[in-house]
Design an enzyme around this catalytic site. Structure first.
Site, PDB file in Angstrom:
ATOM      1  N   LYS A  30       0.026  -9.818  -0.348  1.00  8.42           N
ATOM      2  CA  LYS A  30      -0.562 -11.205  -0.085  1.00  8.42           C
ATOM      3  C   LYS A  30      -1.689 -11.338  -1.289  1.00  8.42           C
ATOM      4  CE  LYS A  30      -3.582 -10.339   3.705  1.00  8.42           C
ATOM      5  NZ  LYS A  30      -3.989 -10.759   4.976  1.00  8.42           N
ATOM      6  N   ARG A  33     -14.572  11.679  14.776  1.00  8.12           N
ATOM      7  CA  ARG A  33     -15.346  10.433  14.375  1.00  8.12           C
ATOM      8  C   ARG A  33     -16.012   9.866  15.801  1.00  8.12           C
ATOM      9  NH1 ARG A  33     -11.860   8.143   9.727  1.00  8.12           N
ATOM     10  NH2 ARG A  33     -12.394   9.807   8.548  1.00  8.12           N
ATOM     11  N   ARG A  81      -8.159   8.838  15.689  1.00  5.91           N
ATOM     12  CA  ARG A  81      -7.143   9.188  14.446  1.00  5.91           C
ATOM     13  C   ARG A  81      -8.109  10.678  14.041  1.00  5.91           C
ATOM     14  NH1 ARG A  81      -7.377   8.482   8.930  1.00  5.91           N
ATOM     15  NH2 ARG A  81      -8.929   6.715   9.183  1.00  5.91           N
ATOM     16  N   HIS A  92     -15.980   4.230  11.736  1.00  2.00           N
ATOM     17  CA  HIS A  92     -16.471   5.225  10.774  1.00  2.00           C
ATOM     18  C   HIS A  92     -17.562   5.618  10.808  1.00  2.00           C
ATOM     19  CE1 HIS A  92     -16.782   8.020   7.102  1.00  2.00           C
ATOM     20  NE2 HIS A  92     -15.481   7.968   7.240  1.00  2.00           N
ATOM     21  N   GLY A 145       0.792  -1.093  -0.038  1.00  4.46           N
ATOM     22  CA  GLY A 145       0.044  -0.072  -0.013  1.00  4.46           C
ATOM     23  C   GLY A 145       0.857   1.308   0.014  1.00  4.46           C
ATOM     24  N   ALA A 204      -6.068  -1.096   1.663  1.00  8.60           N
ATOM     25  CA  ALA A 204      -6.881  -0.178   2.057  1.00  8.60           C
ATOM     26  C   ALA A 204      -6.552   1.137   1.257  1.00  8.60           C
ATOM     27  CB  ALA A 204      -6.637  -0.045   3.681  1.00  8.60           C
ATOM     28  N   THR A 205      -5.376   1.351   0.808  1.00  4.77           N
ATOM     29  CA  THR A 205      -4.923   2.629   0.279  1.00  4.77           C
ATOM     30  C   THR A 205      -5.637   2.855  -0.765  1.00  4.77           C
ATOM     31  OG1 THR A 205      -2.547   2.432   0.976  1.00  4.77           O
ATOM     32  CG2 THR A 205      -2.973   3.736  -0.939  1.00  4.77           C
ATOM     33  N   GLU A 217     -12.929  18.008   6.703  1.00  2.00           N
ATOM     34  CA  GLU A 217     -13.571  16.816   7.028  1.00  2.00           C
ATOM     35  C   GLU A 217     -13.901  16.973   8.649  1.00  2.00           C
ATOM     36  OE1 GLU A 217     -11.381  13.245   5.966  1.00  2.00           O
ATOM     37  OE2 GLU A 217     -11.620  13.545   3.923  1.00  2.00           O
ATOM     38  N   GLY A 237      -9.202  11.591   1.214  1.00  2.00           N
ATOM     39  CA  GLY A 237      -7.881  12.305   1.061  1.00  2.00           C
ATOM     40  C   GLY A 237      -6.812  12.346   1.986  1.00  2.00           C
ATOM     41  N   HIS A 249     -13.150   0.715  10.908  1.00  2.00           N
ATOM     42  CA  HIS A 249     -12.315   1.647   9.976  1.00  2.00           C
ATOM     43  C   HIS A 249     -11.196   1.313  10.120  1.00  2.00           C
ATOM     44  CE1 HIS A 249     -12.353   4.278   6.705  1.00  2.00           C
ATOM     45  NE2 HIS A 249     -11.686   5.215   7.499  1.00  2.00           N
ATOM     46  N   TYR A 263      -8.663   2.065  -1.490  1.00  2.00           N
ATOM     47  CA  TYR A 263     -10.090   2.382  -1.099  1.00  2.00           C
ATOM     48  C   TYR A 263     -10.243   3.651  -0.339  1.00  2.00           C
ATOM     49  CZ  TYR A 263     -11.877  -2.367  -1.708  1.00  2.00           C
ATOM     50  OH  TYR A 263     -12.214  -3.606  -2.186  1.00  2.00           O
ATOM     51  N   ALA A 264      -9.018   4.436  -0.159  1.00  2.00           N
ATOM     52  CA  ALA A 264      -9.246   5.632   0.614  1.00  2.00           C
ATOM     53  C   ALA A 264      -9.911   6.621  -0.400  1.00  2.00           C
ATOM     54  CB  ALA A 264      -7.828   6.100   0.830  1.00  2.00           C
TER      55      ALA A 264
END
Ligand code: FAD
Ligand code: SIN
Length: 520
Positions: free
Chosen positions: A34, A287, A383, A240, A13, A41-42, A113, A48, A348, A44-45
């Protein structure tokens, strides 16, 4: 088979690939994924990557927002250098060909955000991660010193333990590479490396509903824990607030927080706004607050979702900025310009992980970690949105620079034995693995989710104990397969989440316990 490589990078990623590019010019690099290269996951981000670029924003404001979200558990020094260095790392990402949306005047079109006091999120429509992954993949594939191995699964780190030397959590230990499952031979190969980077991403699949792709099974954390390296903060698992409500669909489709940044409003099942009851920032609160508020509203109304309303947002803006979300909802019969989007919180992001110092080093020598798998001190107890991709870039750079100063004085350890699979038989009972995985995710979602209690955590640990024993028996008697290893790793990660949650005798950030109500 035995192979040697200067650098062994586990994971492809943003963390693994950006690191590989920085060390490859003078050294051989083996980069493992793998699965297929893009399944990260990268990729799917959506929202931003946060970084300070223009006034009136400032590093100080971004630092304050990050610390505020992190509920006092962040390491202030780490927060400061990550944010200050982040600006240069974004410029490098742009230099290697990553596109971010721009305004008509040529400036970057920065988004806002939850928890951010300024607009500072660089994005490419609602597919930022796919764009970053595309740009990095192109560079990595073109580099002559990077050997990319898809469908290669790292099973365990190699340490003194494999030389018959007893190691403890406190003793000095070294990583000499990793044992890796070869998809063609179905045998375990030995990869000896001078330096190993773990960049294996998160572990959302320990929960039932998650935005994470299926590769997120906590392999890196489990490998380090088994090798007796330091892991920390696992109790802080981020949910999330807004995944598209579609029961039993995995991964759950994310409805980016940037949509709330553009004005979308959370509403209950009767169509009434509710976030004003919980936080003055309403739908754009951090969040942990928003996810807990939704959880509470769902409990009050007995519903299994709430709604996101974006009908009032300019249609052209919606279609231009969020085409992926528009299409996803449209395919399910919902026109987001006219109708509410049903949403639900979903597991998430793993805020804890492999504990590293300011250069990404773990307490196992010659082992670095970067990206979601690591615990740097940036995120604290929660986060801040879009700080994850940033952290991965900054730490992969730091780890690369640090290891380049060391690598020439490190020798390969040649006396490492090959993997021993004597006495195992092929396990045909795949159903045992899939059923245990289901039970595990039910336990975690029911008892170790957004709201916890002492009783729920104890129940979770008791149930997990049974799954642990059954799975260890299965593992010891089976030929190693990716599926059994992933299950074992997820059980290990679930154990760490529960134990660390039990050890935290307070409510803080993402860890909320009914037995320790927050201090006001
Ligand atoms: P990943 O990108 O997940 O890559 C992990 C790699 O490790 C993969 O190549 C995988 O194959 C490999 N791997 C795993 N285990 C093994 C093993 N045993 N052997 C070999 N290889 C292995 N963050 C933001 O900052 N902004 C956002 O807008 C944002 N949006 C998100 C949206 C979604 C839907 C999701 C799921 C996450 C989002 N995040 C966002 C979080 C962020 O995308 C991730 O934290 C980040 O991409 C993780 O990058 P990584 O390089 O650490 O891991
Ligand atoms: C999102 O787009 O809402 C996800 C951002 C993140 O996880 O940082």
């Amino acid at each position: 088979m035995k192979y040697t490589t200067d650098y062994l990078v586990l994971g492809a990623g943003i963390a693994g690939m950006s690191f590989a590019l920085k060390v490859a010019d003078k050294h051989s690099v083996t980069l493992l994924s793998k699965s297929e290269l893009f399944r990260t996951a990268t990729h799917y981000a959506q929202g931003g990557i946060a970084a300070v670029m223009y006034r009136p924003d400032s590093w100080q404001k971004h630092i304050v927002d990050t610390m505020d979200a992190g509920a006092g558990v962040n390491d202030e020094k780490v927060v400061r250098f990550t944010i200050e260095e982040g600006t240069d790392r974004i410029k490098e990402l742009i230099q290697i060909g990553t596109h971010f949306d721009k305004k008509e005047n040529g400036e970057f079109d920065l988004a806002k955000e939850g928890g951010h006091s300024e607009r500072r999120v660089f994005h490419f429509k609602d597919q930022t991660g796919a764009e970053i992954q595309r740009a990095l993949t192109k560079q990595v594939k073109a580099h002559p010193n990077i050997n990319i191995l898809e469908h290669h699964f790292a099973v365990d780190l190699i340490t003194e333990h494999h030389l018959g030397i007893e190691i403890t959590r406190k003793s000095e230990k070294t990583c000499f590479g990793a044992y890796v499952l070869n998809p063609e031979t179905e045998k375990i190969d030995t990869y000896l490396a001078k330096v190993t980077l773990i960049a294996t991403g998160g572990s959302g699949n320990v929960y039932h509903t998650t935005t994470n792709p299926e590769i997120a099974t906590g392999d890196g954390v489990a490998m380090v824990y088994r090798a007796k390296g330091a892991v920390d903060n696992m109790e802080f698992f981020q949910f999330h607030p807004t995944a598209y409500y579609e029961p039993d669909v995995t991964p759950a489709f994310l409805i980016t927080e940037a949509l709330r940044g553009a004005g979308a409003i959370l509403k209950d099942v009767n169509g009434k706004e509710f976030m004003q009851k919980y936080d003055e920032r309403k739908s754009l609160a951090p969040r942990d607050i928003v996810a807990r508020a939704i959880d509470n509203e769902m409990k009050i109304s007995g519903s299994d979702h709430v709604y996101l309303d974006c009908r009032h947002i300019d249609k052209e803006k919606l279609l231009d900025h969020f085409p992926n979300i528009y299409d996803h909802c449209k395919r399910r019969g919902i026109d987001i310009t006219k109708e509410f989007i049903p949403v639900v919180p979903a597991a998430h992001y793993q805020c804890g992980g492999i504990k590293v110092d300011e250069y990404g080093q773990n307490n196992i020598k010659h082992l670095y970690a970067s990206g979601e798998v690591s615990m740097t001190g940036l995120h604290g107890a929660n986060r801040l949105a879009s700080n994850s991709l940033l952290e991965a870039l900054v730490y992969s750079h730091r780890a690369a620079m640090h290891s380049l100063n060391l690598i020439d004085i490190i020798d390969f350890r040649k006396d490492i034995p090959e993997w021993d699979d004597e006495g195992t038989v092929f396990n045909e009972e795949m159903v045992l693995i899939t059923q245990t995985k289901k039970e595990l995710s039910q336990i975690m979602s029911s008892y170790v989710g957004i709201v916890r209690s002492n009783l729920r955590l104890k129940r979770a640990l008791d149930r997990l104990e049974i799954l642990y024993r059954e799975t260890e028996d299965l593992y010891k008697n089976s030929i190693v397969t990716q599926k059994i290893c992933e299950l074992r790793n997820m059980i290990n990660v679930a154990y760490l989440i529960i134990k660390m949650a039990q050890n935290r005798k307070e409510s803080r950030g993402l860890h909320y316990s009914l037995d320790y109500p927050p201090q006001r």
